[in-house]
Write an enzyme that holds these catalytic residues in place. Sequence first.
Site, short mmCIF file in Angstrom:
data_model
loop_
_atom_site.label_atom_id
_atom_site.label_comp_id
_atom_site.label_asym_id
_atom_site.label_seq_id
_atom_site.Cartn_x
_atom_site.Cartn_y
_atom_site.Cartn_z
CE LYS A 87 -4.33 1.04 2.34
NZ LYS A 87 -5.04 0.84 3.60
C1 E4P Z 1 -8.26 1.99 3.57
O1 E4P Z 1 -7.59 1.08 3.15
C2 E4P Z 1 -8.13 2.58 4.90
O2 E4P Z 1 -7.49 1.68 5.74
C3 E4P Z 1 -9.43 2.90 5.55
O3 E4P Z 1 -10.54 2.50 4.81
C4 E4P Z 1 -9.50 4.23 6.18
O4 E4P Z 1 -10.74 4.36 6.81
P1 E4P Z 1 -11.05 5.47 7.90
O5 E4P Z 1 -11.34 6.75 7.21
O6 E4P Z 1 -12.27 4.93 8.61
O7 E4P Z 1 -9.86 5.56 8.80
#
Ligand code: E4P
Length: 216
Positions: A87
């Site tokens: 990522k």
């Molecule tokens: C995506 O891969 C992120 O980990 C995630 O969806 C972020 O979500 P949040 O805005 O609830 O922290």
Amino acid sequence: MKFFIDTGNLAQIKEANDLGILDGVTTNPSLMAKEGIKGEEAIAQHYKTICELVDGDVSAEVLSTDFETMVEEGKKLAAIHPNIVVKVPVIKDGIKAIKWFTDNGIRTNCTLVFSAGQGILAAKAGASYISPFLGRLDDSGWDGLELIAQLRHIFDVQDYKTEILAASIRSPLHIIKAAELGADICTCPLDSIVGLLKHPLTDIGLAKFLEDAKKM
Ligand code: E4P
């Protein structure tokens, strides 16, 4: 649409996996920190455990922001398990790193996508997934679902192979709408996945069936 769970919590991953509907897992540094995972070795071990629990892609995020270090980090993460997807944040060096990973057979998830332009660049660099953050856009007064629709249209018109991974999901309705708009994957907290099951008429109907079953 595929379902990923968005957590580093092993019990929640197991619970979602036991439902039989789980296709993968996404994590981020905040989610890993929440589980108290500290240090390179412990982080790698945690990813390995997740990969052994779930038969699907597991996103593991780089912690650096410069090209060289991201590449080194990504190589190490990818070596943990074949299902690891590296990522990478959608910044200049991140795009460069995604291109490098693509050219070297390492799959990527481009994260922190908040605009169509960012999505286009990530797709051009060959990202396997892009993660538009629906909930955070909504939280800030934009329309997260509108971005999903726009990205779907662009990726179809341009025939980009990158998959749209709707992220930052806040509710079951987000999941339903993302499915309607053609997101390839939704990564969700366990509550939102289980929330899809909830309907008062189901509860009332089941109670009545169970009551009548006693008379059978
Ligand atoms: C995506 O891969 C992120 O980990 C995630 O969806 C972020 O979500 P949040 O805005 O609830 O922290």
